[in-house]
Design an enzyme around this catalytic site. Structure first.
Site, PDB file in Angstrom:
ATOM      1  N   THR A   1       0.832  -1.190   0.000  1.00  0.00           N
ATOM      2  CA  THR A   1       0.000   0.000   0.000  1.00  0.00           C
ATOM      3  C   THR A   1       0.873   1.249   0.000  1.00  0.00           C
ATOM      4  O   THR A   1       1.924   1.270   0.626  1.00  0.00           O
ATOM      5  CB  THR A   1      -0.885  -0.015   1.258  1.00  0.00           C
ATOM      6  OG1 THR A   1      -1.773  -1.129   1.200  1.00  0.00           O
ATOM      7  CG2 THR A   1      -1.691   1.263   1.398  1.00  0.00           C
TER       8      THR A   1
ATOM      9  N   ARG B   1     -13.343  -8.769  -1.293  1.00  0.00           N
ATOM     10  CA  ARG B   1     -12.722  -8.283  -0.066  1.00  0.00           C
ATOM     11  C   ARG B   1     -12.238  -6.838  -0.205  1.00  0.00           C
ATOM     12  O   ARG B   1     -11.672  -6.448  -1.215  1.00  0.00           O
ATOM     13  CB  ARG B   1     -11.543  -9.183   0.303  1.00  0.00           C
ATOM     14  CG  ARG B   1     -10.791  -8.763   1.572  1.00  0.00           C
ATOM     15  CD  ARG B   1      -9.556  -7.946   1.275  1.00  0.00           C
ATOM     16  NE  ARG B   1      -8.757  -7.689   2.489  1.00  0.00           N
ATOM     17  CZ  ARG B   1      -7.726  -6.847   2.533  1.00  0.00           C
ATOM     18  NH1 ARG B   1      -7.356  -6.205   1.453  1.00  0.00           N
ATOM     19  NH2 ARG B   1      -7.062  -6.661   3.667  1.00  0.00           N
ATOM     20  N   VAL B   2     -12.486  -6.036   0.833  1.00  0.00           N
ATOM     21  CA  VAL B   2     -11.995  -4.666   0.915  1.00  0.00           C
ATOM     22  C   VAL B   2     -11.261  -4.510   2.241  1.00  0.00           C
ATOM     23  O   VAL B   2     -11.748  -4.950   3.282  1.00  0.00           O
ATOM     24  CB  VAL B   2     -13.148  -3.642   0.826  1.00  0.00           C
ATOM     25  CG1 VAL B   2     -12.624  -2.223   1.008  1.00  0.00           C
ATOM     26  CG2 VAL B   2     -13.872  -3.777  -0.508  1.00  0.00           C
ATOM     27  N   GLY B   3     -10.096  -3.903   2.201  1.00  0.00           N
ATOM     28  CA  GLY B   3      -9.302  -3.718   3.414  1.00  0.00           C
ATOM     29  C   GLY B   3      -9.515  -2.368   4.062  1.00  0.00           C
ATOM     30  O   GLY B   3     -10.549  -1.714   3.883  1.00  0.00           O
ATOM     31  N   ASP B   4      -8.503  -1.913   4.790  1.00  0.00           N
ATOM     32  CA  ASP B   4      -8.652  -0.717   5.611  1.00  0.00           C
ATOM     33  C   ASP B   4      -8.499   0.595   4.857  1.00  0.00           C
ATOM     34  O   ASP B   4      -8.960   1.632   5.324  1.00  0.00           O
ATOM     35  CB  ASP B   4      -7.627  -0.744   6.747  1.00  0.00           C
ATOM     36  CG  ASP B   4      -6.192  -0.720   6.236  1.00  0.00           C
ATOM     37  OD1 ASP B   4      -5.862  -1.539   5.362  1.00  0.00           O
ATOM     38  OD2 ASP B   4      -5.389   0.114   6.707  1.00  0.00           O
TER      39      ASP B   4
ATOM     40  N   THR C   1      -0.518   1.115   6.520  1.00  0.00           N
ATOM     41  CA  THR C   1      -0.252   0.010   5.605  1.00  0.00           C
ATOM     42  C   THR C   1      -0.094  -1.257   6.427  1.00  0.00           C
ATOM     43  O   THR C   1       0.581  -1.258   7.458  1.00  0.00           O
ATOM     44  CB  THR C   1       1.022   0.248   4.770  1.00  0.00           C
ATOM     45  OG1 THR C   1       1.351  -0.947   4.053  1.00  0.00           O
ATOM     46  CG2 THR C   1       2.203   0.626   5.640  1.00  0.00           C
ATOM     47  N   GLY C   2      -0.738  -2.332   5.989  1.00  0.00           N
ATOM     48  CA  GLY C   2      -0.601  -3.567   6.746  1.00  0.00           C
ATOM     49  C   GLY C   2      -1.744  -4.524   6.503  1.00  0.00           C
ATOM     50  O   GLY C   2      -2.452  -4.441   5.502  1.00  0.00           O
TER      51      GLY C   2
ATOM     52  N   GLY D   1      -5.055  -5.315   6.662  1.00  0.00           N
ATOM     53  CA  GLY D   1      -6.161  -4.388   6.799  1.00  0.00           C
ATOM     54  C   GLY D   1      -7.245  -4.779   7.771  1.00  0.00           C
ATOM     55  O   GLY D   1      -7.831  -3.920   8.441  1.00  0.00           O
TER      56      GLY D   1
END
Length: 353
Positions: A218, A246-249, A270-271, A273
């Site tokens: 990210t 899927r959707v992350g942070d 970043t990581g 999520g």
């Protein structure tokens, strides 16, 4: 490196900015920090050429944002300028160079936030818009909404005359090979190579970091401009072999992205999520600083919580005085910082000041 503290399962690496400690740093008229992903990034994993390529890419993105701020431009313009360069760079997991879903597609997420009025925009599952961060900003400034997804987000991008590309634009051989390896390891079927994808030979001149570079690629930026305005933005291709939409942070405001002049803080994360969402990392860092905590201790506390939950990653954070800090519980994070009071510096490994 200022401190290394073992907290539960996470070793928190705190860096009070590459250019010096926040306490000692002269108040900056403008300031910018960027990241290009955190994760297991060891010196032994990168050749001298790969190390140099990342540092050059970070320096170029940093200068793009700094040029905006140096000329009196806005924090929003600065974070967008820096991120768009990283979205076009195949070294990073954002835009061109994004990882693939299990179905063999690139689905892109981004967010941007204006700290002066808490206005924001976010997009998820974008497949044809060259610069998702520009689309997120358009959502913020040209729509009544704060988040758009999938085909609707791309359709809105067309209405806003944002550059559209064939999905093959985002394809890189490195990421495709990473998908194949991940699916084979999980015993899942490998999809057909995407239509229009360039041959492996056609991308032979692109930088090719090792496939076992386990990181979260990210990209993000936080900025303070000469008018005292804070902004934050983040962009990502998500995680390799992700399924079911899927959707992350990143597009979840308060988890991976947040900026507030009221709190005097801007954050990009970043990581992994799912854990950053659970810990509401970006918003909580700003809430801690508003409550009187130092920026570094606030960032460290949130990354410690991510580690306790089982997640990995890092953050960049900036305060209203122009002080920037980094915190991570991994062995490295591609990062950089520059301000009117300090020269540009970039770093990769966790033990670099």
């Amino acid at each position: 490196m200022k401190t290394i503290t073992s907290v539960a399962t996470a070793a928190i690496i705190s860096l009070a900015l590459l250019a010096g400690t926040a306490e000692a740093q002269e108040r900056a008229e403008w300031s910018l920090a960027i990241h290009g992903g955190a994760g297991v990034i060891e010196r032994a994993d990168l050749s001298p050429e790969q190390d140099a390529a990342y540092r050059a890419a970070l320096s170029t993105a940093l200068e793009a944002g700094a040029a905006v701020l140096r000329s009196g431009g806005s924090a929003l313009d600065a974070v967008q300028a820096a991120i768009q360069l990283m979205e076009d760079d195949p070294l990073f997991n954002a835009g061109r160079g994004a990882v693939f879903t299990a179905a063999g597609a690139n689905e892109l997420d981004a967010a941007v936030m204006d700290g002066t009025d808490l206005n924001l925009g976010a997009v998820a599952g974008v497949t044809r818009t060259r610069h998702p961060v520009a689309l997120a900003r358009a959502v913020m400034e040209q729509s009544p909404h704060v988040m758009l997804i999938g085909q609707g987000a791309d359709a809105f991008a067309v209405e806003q005359n944002l550059e559209q590309v064939d999905p093959s634009w985002f394809f890189t051989e490195r990421r495709w090979r990473g998908l194949v390896s991940a699916l084979e390891a999980q015993g899942l079927p490998v999809p057909e190579r995407p239509a229009g994808a360039p041959s492996a030979e056609a991308q032979a001149n692109l930088p090719a970091p090792p496939l076992n570079e386990r990181k979260f690629g990210t990209v993000g930026a936080v900025a303070l401009d000469s008018e005292g305005r804070l902004a934050a933005a983040t962009s990502t291709g998500g995680m390799t072999a992700k399924r079911w939409g899927r959707v992350g942070d990143v597009p979840v405001i308060g988890a991976g992205t947040y900026a507030s002049n009221i709190d005097g803080c801007a954050v990009s994360a970043t990581g992994s999520g799912e854990y950053f969402i659970r810990a509401t990392v970006a918003r909580d860092i700003c809430a801690r600083t508003a409550g009187g905590a130092g920026l570094q201790s606030a960032a460290d506390a949130e990354i410690a919580q991510v580690g306790e939950l089982g997640g990995d990653g890092g953050v960049i954070a900036l305060d209203i005085e122009g002080n920037a800090v980094f915190s991570l519980n991994t062995s490295g994070m591609y990062r950089g910082a520059v301000s009117s009071a300090a020269e540009a510096r970039v770093a990769i490994y966790g033990d670099e000041d």
